[in-house]
Design a protein around this motif. Sequence first.
Motif, PDB file in Angstrom:
ATOM      1  N   PRO A   1      50.130  34.592  56.374  1.00  9.78           N
ATOM      2  CA  PRO A   1      49.753  34.186  55.041  1.00  9.78           C
ATOM      3  C   PRO A   1      48.711  35.218  54.602  1.00  9.78           C
ATOM      4  CG  PRO A   1      49.006  32.411  56.434  1.00  9.78           C
ATOM      5  CD  PRO A   1      49.845  33.358  57.324  1.00  9.78           C
ATOM      6  N   ILE A   2      48.713  35.285  53.166  1.00 10.78           N
ATOM      7  CA  ILE A   2      47.664  35.928  52.462  1.00 10.78           C
ATOM      8  C   ILE A   2      47.045  34.715  51.564  1.00 10.78           C
ATOM      9  CG2 ILE A   2      47.165  37.678  50.724  1.00 10.78           C
ATOM     10  CD1 ILE A   2      49.555  39.348  51.542  1.00 10.78           C
ATOM     11  N   ALA A   3      45.716  34.683  51.880  1.00  9.83           N
ATOM     12  CA  ALA A   3      44.924  33.335  51.355  1.00  9.83           C
ATOM     13  C   ALA A   3      45.076  33.747  49.730  1.00  9.83           C
ATOM     14  CB  ALA A   3      43.710  32.981  52.097  1.00  9.83           C
ATOM     15  N   ALA A   4      45.152  32.411  49.278  1.00 12.22           N
ATOM     16  CA  ALA A   4      44.651  32.532  47.639  1.00 12.22           C
ATOM     17  C   ALA A   4      43.138  32.552  47.729  1.00 12.22           C
ATOM     18  CB  ALA A   4      45.562  31.236  47.230  1.00 12.22           C
ATOM     19  N   ARG A   5      42.636  33.259  46.653  1.00 11.32           N
ATOM     20  CA  ARG A   5      41.213  33.406  46.547  1.00 11.32           C
ATOM     21  C   ARG A   5      40.867  33.821  45.157  1.00 11.32           C
ATOM     22  NH1 ARG A   5      37.804  38.267  47.628  1.00 11.32           N
ATOM     23  NH2 ARG A   5      35.835  37.645  48.685  1.00 11.32           N
ATOM     24  N   ASP A   6      39.536  33.214  44.894  1.00 13.09           N
ATOM     25  CA  ASP A   6      39.176  33.804  43.466  1.00 13.09           C
ATOM     26  C   ASP A   6      38.064  34.636  43.764  1.00 13.09           C
ATOM     27  OD1 ASP A   6      40.762  31.552  42.491  1.00 13.09           O
ATOM     28  OD2 ASP A   6      38.977  30.293  42.107  1.00 13.09           O
TER      29      ASP A   6
ATOM     30  N   ALA B   1      46.896  38.966  45.243  1.00  8.43           N
ATOM     31  CA  ALA B   1      47.140  37.766  44.436  1.00  8.43           C
ATOM     32  C   ALA B   1      48.528  37.460  44.560  1.00  8.43           C
ATOM     33  CB  ALA B   1      46.295  37.632  43.313  1.00  8.43           C
ATOM     34  N   ALA B   2      49.203  38.342  44.027  1.00  5.17           N
ATOM     35  CA  ALA B   2      50.720  38.128  43.759  1.00  5.17           C
ATOM     36  C   ALA B   2      51.883  37.798  44.903  1.00  5.17           C
ATOM     37  CB  ALA B   2      51.276  39.341  43.252  1.00  5.17           C
ATOM     38  N   LEU B   3      51.048  38.197  46.160  1.00  5.49           N
ATOM     39  CA  LEU B   3      51.761  37.923  47.505  1.00  5.49           C
ATOM     40  C   LEU B   3      51.003  36.816  48.241  1.00  5.49           C
ATOM     41  CD1 LEU B   3      52.385  41.557  48.837  1.00  5.49           C
ATOM     42  CD2 LEU B   3      54.026  39.977  47.773  1.00  5.49           C
ATOM     43  N   ALA B   4      49.982  35.962  47.528  1.00  7.27           N
ATOM     44  CA  ALA B   4      49.239  35.057  48.162  1.00  7.27           C
ATOM     45  C   ALA B   4      50.120  33.783  48.409  1.00  7.27           C
ATOM     46  CB  ALA B   4      47.857  34.875  47.615  1.00  7.27           C
ATOM     47  N   ASP B   5      49.409  32.762  49.015  1.00  7.20           N
ATOM     48  CA  ASP B   5      50.160  31.364  49.476  1.00  7.20           C
ATOM     49  C   ASP B   5      49.806  30.402  48.181  1.00  7.20           C
ATOM     50  OD1 ASP B   5      47.578  30.998  50.069  1.00  7.20           O
ATOM     51  OD2 ASP B   5      48.169  30.408  52.238  1.00  7.20           O
TER      52      ASP B   5
ATOM     53  N   PRO C   1      33.219  41.028  28.550  1.00  6.84           N
ATOM     54  CA  PRO C   1      33.212  41.737  27.074  1.00  6.84           C
ATOM     55  C   PRO C   1      34.713  42.575  27.122  1.00  6.84           C
ATOM     56  CG  PRO C   1      31.539  42.554  28.515  1.00  6.84           C
ATOM     57  CD  PRO C   1      31.873  41.535  29.191  1.00  6.84           C
ATOM     58  N   TYR C   2      35.037  42.892  28.115  1.00  2.61           N
ATOM     59  CA  TYR C   2      36.255  43.588  28.204  1.00  2.61           C
ATOM     60  C   TYR C   2      37.454  43.373  28.284  1.00  2.61           C
ATOM     61  CZ  TYR C   2      32.549  47.027  28.726  1.00  2.61           C
ATOM     62  OH  TYR C   2      31.071  47.905  28.722  1.00  2.61           O
ATOM     63  N   GLY C   3      37.480  41.988  28.181  1.00  2.00           N
ATOM     64  CA  GLY C   3      38.824  41.106  28.410  1.00  2.00           C
ATOM     65  C   GLY C   3      38.956  40.051  29.266  1.00  2.00           C
ATOM     66  N   PRO C   4      39.945  39.079  29.094  1.00  2.00           N
ATOM     67  CA  PRO C   4      39.993  38.009  29.872  1.00  2.00           C
ATOM     68  C   PRO C   4      40.238  38.035  31.387  1.00  2.00           C
ATOM     69  CG  PRO C   4      42.061  38.542  28.815  1.00  2.00           C
ATOM     70  CD  PRO C   4      41.367  39.636  28.504  1.00  2.00           C
ATOM     71  N   ASP C   5      39.493  36.936  31.970  1.00  2.00           N
ATOM     72  CA  ASP C   5      39.902  36.484  33.301  1.00  2.00           C
ATOM     73  C   ASP C   5      41.407  36.366  33.367  1.00  2.00           C
ATOM     74  OD1 ASP C   5      37.291  37.061  33.973  1.00  2.00           O
ATOM     75  OD2 ASP C   5      36.888  35.122  34.011  1.00  2.00           O
ATOM     76  N   LEU C   6      41.929  36.526  34.714  1.00  2.00           N
ATOM     77  CA  LEU C   6      43.574  36.392  35.019  1.00  2.00           C
ATOM     78  C   LEU C   6      43.549  35.398  36.137  1.00  2.00           C
ATOM     79  CD1 LEU C   6      44.290  40.224  35.033  1.00  2.00           C
ATOM     80  CD2 LEU C   6      44.593  38.449  33.050  1.00  2.00           C
ATOM     81  N   ARG C   7      44.602  34.638  36.028  1.00  2.00           N
ATOM     82  CA  ARG C   7      45.295  33.590  36.973  1.00  2.00           C
ATOM     83  C   ARG C   7      46.612  34.120  37.101  1.00  2.00           C
ATOM     84  NH1 ARG C   7      42.964  29.846  40.243  1.00  2.00           N
ATOM     85  NH2 ARG C   7      44.281  27.991  40.466  1.00  2.00           N
ATOM     86  N   ILE C   8      46.590  34.398  38.760  1.00  2.00           N
ATOM     87  CA  ILE C   8      47.873  34.793  39.057  1.00  2.00           C
ATOM     88  C   ILE C   8      48.530  34.058  40.075  1.00  2.00           C
ATOM     89  CG2 ILE C   8      48.984  36.888  40.622  1.00  2.00           C
ATOM     90  CD1 ILE C   8      47.123  37.839  38.090  1.00  2.00           C
ATOM     91  N   THR C   9      49.930  33.614  39.585  1.00  3.32           N
ATOM     92  CA  THR C   9      50.465  32.595  40.378  1.00  3.32           C
ATOM     93  C   THR C   9      51.793  33.023  41.153  1.00  3.32           C
ATOM     94  OG1 THR C   9      49.749  30.847  38.935  1.00  3.32           O
ATOM     95  CG2 THR C   9      51.813  30.411  40.023  1.00  3.32           C
ATOM     96  N   PRO C  10      51.647  33.258  42.427  1.00  4.17           N
ATOM     97  CA  PRO C  10      52.980  33.701  42.919  1.00  4.17           C
ATOM     98  C   PRO C  10      54.278  32.965  43.038  1.00  4.17           C
ATOM     99  CG  PRO C  10      51.189  33.579  44.540  1.00  4.17           C
ATOM    100  CD  PRO C  10      50.731  32.772  43.407  1.00  4.17           C
TER     101      PRO C  10
END
Length: 458
Positions: free
Chosen positions: A247-252, A43-47, A88-97
């Motif tokens: 490229p590495i595709a952005a993906r949820d 995700a850190a290297l995605a487009d 229940p174990y913590g939040p989801d994460l949004r990763i922005t390169p």
Amino acid sequence: MAATTHSHPTPEPWRAPLARGPLRGDVSLPGSKSLTNRELVLAALADGPSTIRLPLHSRDSALMLAGLRQLGVGIDEVAPADGAAPNPYGPDLRITPAAMHGGVRLDCGLAGTVMRFLPPLAALATGPVTVDGDPYARKRPMGAIIRALADLGVDVTDDGDGAMPFSFTGTGSVRGGALSIDASASSQFVSGLLLSAPRFDEGLHLTHVGERLPSLPHIEMTVAALRARGVRVDEPAIGEWVVHPGPIAARDTTIEPDLSNAAPFAVAALVAGGTVRIRTWPAETTQVGADLETLLPLWGATVVRDGDDLVVDGGVGIRGGASLPGVTLDLSRGGELAPALVALSALADEPSEVTGIGHLRGHETDRLAALAADLNRSGGAVHELDDGLRITPAPLHGSAWAAYDDHRMATAGAIVGLVVDGIAVDDIGSTAKTLPQFPELWAALVATSVPADGSVSR
């Protein structure tokens, strides 16, 4: 070689709870460490931005997140998707390169995925980078990554011992191309290079030249994660990978529960008796923990799928007087399962040999020496082999159990403590590496073991 203790034991030893009867366990586990840290790197290297749902929140993943943030990657906590249950174990994460920068010192702790995955990624940054970790981490093998970076044109400076700390100055790009490495000590060397390879100028044609390649399923996991993001990966032969630049595709993506962390809970059914249900066991997965489904029947367990869950039935278990057989087992596919299965073997009635795990000497601790030391201190008869352990069952008794800063050593002690009174784990907090909730989840599991007749387990 004797295993050695490390830096931060808890103030009071954790006394492993005894099972008082057969289990009726129902366990929901947080996300896979292996999948979480792979998806964070990609995700850190995605487009574009990616959302990672149900990620693991533990020391290993926190170290990865901290390293990515230091390099300039944007990371935000986000609410669950519409209609989705909260984690229940913590939040989801949004990763922005973002354009990555150096001028950082990356703390890898004891996390193999962090120390092997972050350096190739950080080489794509601009500026100086130092890679270091916990004191014992400086003993873990890193030579393959250090040499690989140098062979790819990165100016690396180290002490010449193939270990952390080491430094380099990124130029914003890595040449890539043909590269040979010896990944006999860890498949993570291969995965770490493959994950960043699409961003190398020439991609990467990687060939493993060592005699063995442990934990191959973890490399298969890496290749699958790359392909899911649109990266072309060819495998011309076993031990050879070609990652094409692009490229590495952005993906949820949604992270599966950690099936390797399921091992002590699943094994508990054979030790205490009864059943343990592991929730949301994936129908298909690249996680090596899925091998538990075929491994546990070797000791007599009945393992079935029930909807989305996996149910392990251990019958009356060792606590109820069951006689468990010895096994001869090659665990080269998934050595991370060894501590739980060796603990189980020490409670069986016949000798066992577990091999294919020589590389565990370079994990969070020397796991072969540590398992032998802890079990023998408790009255066992465990002998190291060149590539594994020979376990000769003997009556066990309560004793101190050293975790060696190693989460899987701590959970192995919990398994033995189900039927051996007085097992005192010196650092149950070490489980925070991949499962911070282990003490609470284990206590809840053992609390289901109330005998109908009020008798006390052995």
